[in-house]
Design a protein around this motif. Structure first.
Motif, PDB file in Angstrom:
ATOM      1  N   ASN A  16       0.819  -1.201   0.000  1.00 22.22           N
ATOM      2  CA  ASN A  16       0.000   0.000   0.000  1.00 22.22           C
ATOM      3  C   ASN A  16       0.862   1.264   0.000  1.00 22.22           C
ATOM      4  OD1 ASN A  16      -2.688   1.208   0.276  1.00 22.22           O
ATOM      5  ND2 ASN A  16      -2.006   1.830   2.302  1.00 22.22           N
ATOM      6  N   LEU A  41      -8.593   5.099  -7.601  1.00 22.17           N
ATOM      7  CA  LEU A  41      -8.059   5.165  -6.247  1.00 22.17           C
ATOM      8  C   LEU A  41      -9.135   5.642  -5.279  1.00 22.17           C
ATOM      9  CD1 LEU A  41      -4.637   6.914  -6.951  1.00 22.17           C
ATOM     10  CD2 LEU A  41      -5.040   4.500  -6.443  1.00 22.17           C
ATOM     11  N   ALA A  69      -3.312   3.641  -2.581  1.00 21.51           N
ATOM     12  CA  ALA A  69      -3.158   2.732  -3.715  1.00 21.51           C
ATOM     13  C   ALA A  69      -2.604   1.416  -3.206  1.00 21.51           C
ATOM     14  CB  ALA A  69      -2.223   3.340  -4.755  1.00 21.51           C
ATOM     15  N   ASN A  76      -5.373  -2.394 -11.500  1.00 17.82           N
ATOM     16  CA  ASN A  76      -4.651  -1.257 -12.074  1.00 17.82           C
ATOM     17  C   ASN A  76      -3.133  -1.381 -11.930  1.00 17.82           C
ATOM     18  OD1 ASN A  76      -4.519  -0.833  -9.354  1.00 17.82           O
ATOM     19  ND2 ASN A  76      -5.549   1.131  -9.337  1.00 17.82           N
ATOM     20  N   ALA A  79       0.690  -0.233  -7.077  1.00 16.52           N
ATOM     21  CA  ALA A  79       0.276   1.001  -6.411  1.00 16.52           C
ATOM     22  C   ALA A  79       0.973   2.196  -7.053  1.00 16.52           C
ATOM     23  CB  ALA A  79       0.601   0.911  -4.920  1.00 16.52           C
ATOM     24  N   ALA A  82      -0.759   3.228 -10.267  1.00 15.02           N
ATOM     25  CA  ALA A  82      -1.997   3.969 -10.004  1.00 15.02           C
ATOM     26  C   ALA A  82      -1.700   5.402  -9.600  1.00 15.02           C
ATOM     27  CB  ALA A  82      -2.810   3.260  -8.927  1.00 15.02           C
ATOM     28  N   LEU A  83      -0.658   5.601  -8.799  1.00 17.11           N
ATOM     29  CA  LEU A  83      -0.313   6.963  -8.389  1.00 17.11           C
ATOM     30  C   LEU A  83       0.267   7.771  -9.546  1.00 17.11           C
ATOM     31  CD1 LEU A  83       1.005   6.399  -4.787  1.00 17.11           C
ATOM     32  CD2 LEU A  83      -1.099   7.556  -5.492  1.00 17.11           C
TER      33      LEU A  83
END
Length: 119
Positions: A16, A41, A69, A76, A79, A82-83
């Motif tokens: 995470n 998110l 994330a 996706n 993490a 996604a960010l």
């Protein structure tokens, strides 16, 4: 660069990544929410207000906004992926409203594999 937005804390572990934000200008909530939704998110809002005095519950300093994330390849990717997508949406927005020049926008977008801006 979003008005009234500051990163309060970040936390990273093996599954995470989370970012806690302070948002003092309500106009900045919409673009952040749009970017979080675009990147799939969660965008959580919670209060750190003390029980007393009661009026502290309305103080924006006590309202926390969190984007997190998780590493989930089936949805996706990582993490970090996604960010990067979240950051891409923020850059597109800032460039679109004239708050970020093309060269800076494209520098960030190239690092995050985002589509370049042309204007």
């Amino acid at each position: 660069m979003l008005p009234g937005v500051n990163v309060v804390t970040t936390a990273i572990d093996e599954i995470n990544i989370s970012i806690e934000l302070s948002i003092m200008q309500i106009e900045s909530i919409g673009p952040i929410l749009y970017a979080a939704n675009g990147a799939n998110l969660p965008f959580n809002i919670y209060s750190k207000a003390p029980r007393e005095p009661v009026n502290e519950r309305a103080n924006p300093v006590n309202i926390c906004y969190e984007i997190s994330a998780k590493n989930n390849i089936s949805i996706n990717g990582t993490a970090l992926d996604a960010l990067k997508l979240f950051g891409t949406f923020i850059v597109w927005y800032l460039h679109g409203i004239g708050k970020m020049p093309k060269t800076e926008s494209n520098r960030l977008l190239s690092m995050w594999d985002g589509a370049q801006v042309n204007t």
